[in-house]
Write an enzyme that holds these catalytic residues in place. Structure first.
Site, PDB file in Angstrom:
ATOM      1  N   ASP A  28      -3.202 -19.580  10.215  1.00 27.40           N
ATOM      2  CA  ASP A  28      -1.723 -20.153  10.474  1.00 27.40           C
ATOM      3  C   ASP A  28      -0.821 -18.824  10.551  1.00 27.40           C
ATOM      4  OD1 ASP A  28      -1.824 -19.768   7.673  1.00 27.40           O
ATOM      5  OD2 ASP A  28      -0.274 -21.193   7.354  1.00 27.40           O
ATOM      6  N   HIS A  29      -1.378 -17.763  10.484  1.00 26.57           N
ATOM      7  CA  HIS A  29      -0.352 -16.487  10.657  1.00 26.57           C
ATOM      8  C   HIS A  29      -1.015 -15.525  11.869  1.00 26.57           C
ATOM      9  CE1 HIS A  29       2.250 -16.922   7.166  1.00 26.57           C
ATOM     10  NE2 HIS A  29       1.295 -17.786   6.796  1.00 26.57           N
ATOM     11  N   HIS A  57      -1.392 -11.001   6.722  1.00 25.70           N
ATOM     12  CA  HIS A  57      -2.671 -11.505   6.097  1.00 25.70           C
ATOM     13  C   HIS A  57      -3.378 -12.239   7.189  1.00 25.70           C
ATOM     14  CE1 HIS A  57       0.051 -15.009   5.246  1.00 25.70           C
ATOM     15  NE2 HIS A  57      -1.142 -15.466   4.882  1.00 25.70           N
ATOM     16  N   HIS A 104      -1.678 -13.980  -2.927  1.00 25.80           N
ATOM     17  CA  HIS A 104      -2.047 -14.997  -1.933  1.00 25.80           C
ATOM     18  C   HIS A 104      -3.260 -14.777  -1.398  1.00 25.80           C
ATOM     19  CE1 HIS A 104      -1.226 -18.466   0.308  1.00 25.80           C
ATOM     20  NE2 HIS A 104      -1.618 -17.635   1.599  1.00 25.80           N
ATOM     21  N   HIS A 162       7.011 -19.937   5.585  1.00 25.87           N
ATOM     22  CA  HIS A 162       6.925 -21.234   5.756  1.00 25.87           C
ATOM     23  C   HIS A 162       8.378 -21.964   5.356  1.00 25.87           C
ATOM     24  CE1 HIS A 162       2.419 -22.071   6.460  1.00 25.87           C
ATOM     25  NE2 HIS A 162       2.512 -20.694   5.584  1.00 25.87           N
ATOM     26  N   HIS A 197      -4.856 -15.265   7.216  1.00 23.06           N
ATOM     27  CA  HIS A 197      -4.994 -16.827   7.199  1.00 23.06           C
ATOM     28  C   HIS A 197      -4.563 -17.148   8.989  1.00 23.06           C
ATOM     29  CE1 HIS A 197      -4.324 -17.700   2.815  1.00 23.06           C
ATOM     30  NE2 HIS A 197      -5.669 -17.314   3.243  1.00 23.06           N
TER      31      HIS A 197
END
Length: 256
Positions: free
Chosen positions: A61-62, A57, A115, A172, A59
């Site tokens: 942080d990915h 996805h 999400h 996470h 975001h």
């Protein structure tokens, strides 16, 4: 079970990046490279090239390290068609039912919105491994940033339908806080109490709680247990649809 070597790479404050190596043909992939540095170091240590980046996805942080990894390694990037406009550098766009080949292994793409609207997961059936990022966590699930309870519930049900032995690699290290919350929803579940104690001990040693398994999540994760009569009674939702029970659990976790 077909071999797939999986290395957990901690990143940022609590992310996991996954390095996947298929030894039969010597191909290597990375899942959700939050940052490039730790991945490049792991590749150097292993003496491996990087062939693929698998993105779940959009975001930051990915995907934060994706463009640098592409520039440094020449890897190809695979990611969700629905998020193509939000993920720079994708070479192959995939959605529900598509396949991604890593050497002798093939991953099935599962659409898991909730999400985010375009979230996908990668399931390697021969290796009994699922990479589900921020849809299903160990003892938890992702926040509903771009979806609603019915959408996320359908996504979680897809993952719960996978074989119980499937290892769950999420995005996470949230398991300790998830366990403490889960006990407020399902306090009389002996398997959950046992697992929560195990999680406390593992984290006290500074070790990862990942991977879990689908079977373990079905037995202990309240976000998959909306049909359980004890949970329904505790929430005062005995007659509600499953997705409403799930939604109430998610709302309580958001306020926790």
């Amino acid at each position: 079970m077909a071999r797939l070597e999986i290395e957990l790479i901690p990143a940022l404050s609590d992310n996991y990046i996954y390095l996947l190596h298929e030894p039969q043909q010597g191909m290597t992939a990375v899942v959700d490279p939050a940052e490039a540095g730790p991945v490049l170091e792991a590749l150097r240590r292993r003496g491996s090239r990087l062939d693929l980046a698998l993105i779940t996805h959009h975001h930051a942080d990915h995907i934060g390290g994706l463009l640098e990894l592409k520039a440094r390694t020449g890897c190809r990037a695979v990611g969700p068609r629905a998020d193509a406009h939000r993920i720079p550098g994708l070479d192959q766009l995939v959605d529900e039912g598509d396949r991604v080949v890593l050497g002798a292994l093939t991953a099935a793409v599962i659409a898991t919105p909730g999400h985010t609207s375009g979230h996908i997961s990668y399931w390697f059936p021969e290796a009994e491994a699922l990479f589900c990022a921020d849809t299903l966590f160990a003892l938890g699930c992702g926040r509903l940033f771009e979806g609603d309870a019915p959408t996320m519930w359908r996504s979680l049900q897809k993952l719960a339908a996978l074989p119980d032995a499937t290892r769950v690699y999420c995005g996470h290290e949230y398991t300790l806080s998830n366990a403490r919350f889960a006990l407020t929803i399902d306090p009389d579940n002996p398997r959950l109490r046992e697992r929560a104690a195990e999680v406390e001990a593992v984290r006290a040693r500074g070790e990862p709680t990942i991977p879990s398994t689908i079977g373990l999540e079905k037995a202990t994760n309240p976000f998959l247990r909306a049909a359980d009569p004890a949970i329904r009674r505790r929430l005062g939702l005995e007659q509600a649809p499953d997705f409403e029970v799930f939604g109430e659990i998610r709302r309580r976790k958001d306020r926790a």
